[in-house]
Design a protein around this motif. Structure first.
Motif, PDB file in Angstrom:
ATOM      1  N   ILE A  74       6.308  35.733  -8.790  1.00 18.69           N
ATOM      2  CA  ILE A  74       5.013  35.663  -8.111  1.00 18.69           C
ATOM      3  C   ILE A  74       4.311  34.381  -8.555  1.00 18.69           C
ATOM      4  N   THR A  75       3.759  33.679  -7.576  1.00 15.67           N
ATOM      5  CA  THR A  75       2.962  32.492  -7.861  1.00 15.67           C
ATOM      6  C   THR A  75       1.499  32.834  -7.598  1.00 15.67           C
ATOM      7  N   ILE A  76       0.656  32.641  -8.598  1.00 18.63           N
ATOM      8  CA  ILE A  76      -0.788  32.831  -8.445  1.00 18.63           C
ATOM      9  C   ILE A  76      -1.409  31.441  -8.449  1.00 18.63           C
ATOM     10  N   GLN A  77      -1.971  31.056  -7.314  1.00 24.26           N
ATOM     11  CA  GLN A  77      -2.606  29.750  -7.193  1.00 24.26           C
ATOM     12  C   GLN A  77      -4.106  29.932  -7.456  1.00 24.26           C
ATOM     13  N   CYS A  78      -4.566  29.374  -8.550  1.00 27.39           N
ATOM     14  CA  CYS A  78      -5.916  29.609  -9.060  1.00 27.39           C
ATOM     15  C   CYS A  78      -6.889  28.501  -8.664  1.00 27.39           C
ATOM     16  N   THR A  79      -8.105  28.918  -8.319  1.00 26.71           N
ATOM     17  CA  THR A  79      -9.157  27.941  -8.068  1.00 26.71           C
ATOM     18  C   THR A  79      -9.594  27.355  -9.410  1.00 26.71           C
ATOM     19  N   LYS A  80     -10.278  26.233  -9.358  1.00 27.81           N
ATOM     20  CA  LYS A  80     -10.746  25.570 -10.575  1.00 27.81           C
ATOM     21  C   LYS A  80     -11.641  26.505 -11.401  1.00 27.81           C
ATOM     22  N   LYS A  81     -12.484  27.265 -10.721  1.00 24.05           N
ATOM     23  CA  LYS A  81     -13.378  28.180 -11.416  1.00 24.05           C
ATOM     24  C   LYS A  81     -12.587  29.225 -12.211  1.00 24.05           C
ATOM     25  N   LEU A  82     -11.509  29.719 -11.641  1.00 20.25           N
ATOM     26  CA  LEU A  82     -10.676  30.686 -12.347  1.00 20.25           C
ATOM     27  C   LEU A  82      -9.924  30.024 -13.499  1.00 20.25           C
ATOM     28  N   ILE A  83      -9.407  28.843 -13.267  1.00 16.80           N
ATOM     29  CA  ILE A  83      -8.694  28.115 -14.330  1.00 16.80           C
ATOM     30  C   ILE A  83      -9.608  27.873 -15.526  1.00 16.80           C
ATOM     31  N   ASP A  84     -10.854  27.461 -15.246  1.00 14.20           N
ATOM     32  CA  ASP A  84     -11.806  27.157 -16.318  1.00 14.20           C
ATOM     33  C   ASP A  84     -12.222  28.392 -17.115  1.00 14.20           C
ATOM     34  N   PRO A 123       5.899  32.066   0.650  1.00 14.40           N
ATOM     35  CA  PRO A 123       4.477  32.408   0.838  1.00 14.40           C
ATOM     36  C   PRO A 123       4.192  33.907   0.711  1.00 14.40           C
ATOM     37  N   PHE A 124       5.189  34.753   0.967  1.00 22.13           N
ATOM     38  CA  PHE A 124       4.981  36.196   0.844  1.00 22.13           C
ATOM     39  C   PHE A 124       4.850  36.616  -0.622  1.00 22.13           C
ATOM     40  N   PHE A 125       5.366  35.802  -1.532  1.00 18.59           N
ATOM     41  CA  PHE A 125       5.268  36.088  -2.954  1.00 18.59           C
ATOM     42  C   PHE A 125       4.323  35.110  -3.665  1.00 18.59           C
ATOM     43  N   SER A 126       3.448  34.492  -2.881  1.00 17.98           N
ATOM     44  CA  SER A 126       2.442  33.573  -3.418  1.00 17.98           C
ATOM     45  C   SER A 126       1.058  34.091  -3.061  1.00 17.98           C
ATOM     46  N   TRP A 127       0.156  33.973  -3.997  1.00 15.50           N
ATOM     47  CA  TRP A 127      -1.204  34.478  -3.833  1.00 15.50           C
ATOM     48  C   TRP A 127      -2.192  33.432  -4.322  1.00 15.50           C
ATOM     49  N   HIS A 128      -3.349  33.348  -3.675  1.00 11.30           N
ATOM     50  CA  HIS A 128      -4.455  32.535  -4.160  1.00 11.30           C
ATOM     51  C   HIS A 128      -5.428  33.477  -4.874  1.00 11.30           C
ATOM     52  N   ALA A 129      -6.052  32.993  -5.940  1.00 11.66           N
ATOM     53  CA  ALA A 129      -7.004  33.809  -6.698  1.00 11.66           C
ATOM     54  C   ALA A 129      -8.249  32.987  -7.009  1.00 11.66           C
ATOM     55  N   HIS A 130      -9.398  33.657  -6.907  1.00 16.72           N
ATOM     56  CA  HIS A 130     -10.679  32.990  -7.128  1.00 16.72           C
ATOM     57  C   HIS A 130     -11.578  33.886  -7.970  1.00 16.72           C
ATOM     58  N   LEU A 131     -12.214  33.297  -8.960  1.00 20.21           N
ATOM     59  CA  LEU A 131     -13.156  34.006  -9.822  1.00 20.21           C
ATOM     60  C   LEU A 131     -14.546  33.969  -9.206  1.00 20.21           C
ATOM     61  N   PHE A 132     -15.227  35.130  -9.252  1.00 26.83           N
ATOM     62  CA  PHE A 132     -16.637  35.170  -8.865  1.00 26.83           C
ATOM     63  C   PHE A 132     -17.341  36.177  -9.764  1.00 26.83           C
ATOM     64  N   PHE A 133     -18.651  36.132  -9.742  1.00 22.87           N
ATOM     65  CA  PHE A 133     -19.436  37.036 -10.568  1.00 22.87           C
ATOM     66  C   PHE A 133     -20.249  37.958  -9.674  1.00 22.87           C
ATOM     67  N   PHE A 134     -20.322  39.218 -10.097  1.00 21.68           N
ATOM     68  CA  PHE A 134     -21.195  40.179  -9.418  1.00 21.68           C
ATOM     69  C   PHE A 134     -21.793  41.055 -10.502  1.00 21.68           C
ATOM     70  N   ASN A 135     -23.115  41.178 -10.509  1.00 19.53           N
ATOM     71  CA  ASN A 135     -23.820  41.933 -11.563  1.00 19.53           C
ATOM     72  C   ASN A 135     -23.446  41.421 -12.951  1.00 19.53           C
ATOM     73  N   ARG A 136     -23.312  40.121 -13.080  1.00 16.49           N
ATOM     74  CA  ARG A 136     -22.961  39.465 -14.335  1.00 16.49           C
ATOM     75  C   ARG A 136     -21.598  39.881 -14.866  1.00 16.49           C
ATOM     76  N   LYS A 137     -20.769  40.407 -14.016  1.00 12.86           N
ATOM     77  CA  LYS A 137     -19.408  40.783 -14.409  1.00 12.86           C
ATOM     78  C   LYS A 137     -18.412  39.861 -13.712  1.00 12.86           C
ATOM     79  N   LYS A 138     -17.337  39.540 -14.431  1.00 13.65           N
ATOM     80  CA  LYS A 138     -16.301  38.692 -13.847  1.00 13.65           C
ATOM     81  C   LYS A 138     -15.455  39.509 -12.875  1.00 13.65           C
TER      82      LYS A 138
END
Length: 167
Positions: free
Chosen positions: A2-12, A27-42
């Motif tokens: 599995i390949t997880i392609q991380c946004t800069k925010k997630l990498i940091d 591409p079926f075994f590749s995923w993009h991932a992005h970090l965000f915050f909600f209620n001060r939780k990752k």
């Protein structure tokens, strides 16, 4: 693999060791991932490169980032079961999750679609918060995968089910 392609925010904000992007990944075994915050939780939203199937991981702490591959497999399994995908197909996909690599993002259109889905997710989570109820993330993820995407000419949940059948 599995390949997880991380946004800069997630990498940091994660301990992931980033490797160079490999063009030959399925591409079926590749995923993009992005970090965000909600209620001060990752939180992390993960989207499949081929099917645009996605899910939200809420309230992540350091230990979840350290064991992200296990969390990914468990959460993906729960969500695919909620979509009523046969257990044998789920097990076949999860067997391919024997190893994980983390890279930088490579497809701006997927980032755009993640941002669009994230808007719906945050709206639903905020609505639940205002009503004083805890968000059911399996139901939230089912809702998010039932939003049509023009790039797919359909719905992520339907495309994922069809791809799983071909395993």
């Amino acid at each position: 693999m599995i390949t997880i392609q991380c946004t800069k925010k997630l990498i940091d904000n994660s301990p992931f060791e980033i490797e160079p992007v490999k063009e030959e990944t399925d591409p079926f075994f590749s995923w993009h991932a992005h970090l965000f915050f909600f209620n001060r939780k990752k939180c992390v939203i993960v989207m499949n490169n081929k099917t645009r199937y996605n899910f939200v991981l809420y309230g992540l702490k350091k230990k979840e980032f350290d064991n992200f591959s296990d969390l990914f497999k468990r959460t993906l399994t729960k969500n695919l079961r909620a979509e009523q995908i046969p257990e044998e197909q789920i097990k076949k996909y999860i067997r391919e999750c024997d190893s994980f690599i983390h890279t930088k993002t490579s497809d701006r259109s997927i980032i755009s679609q993640i941002n669009e889905i994230l808007w719906f997710a945050k709206d639903r989570m905020e609505e639940d918060k205002m009503m004083g109820i805890e968000t059911d993330f399996i139901e939230l993820n089912r809702f998010l995968n039932d939003i049509p995407m023009t790039k797919l000419n359909g719905f992520p949940n339907n495309v994922m089910c069809k791809e799983m059948e071909s395993l």
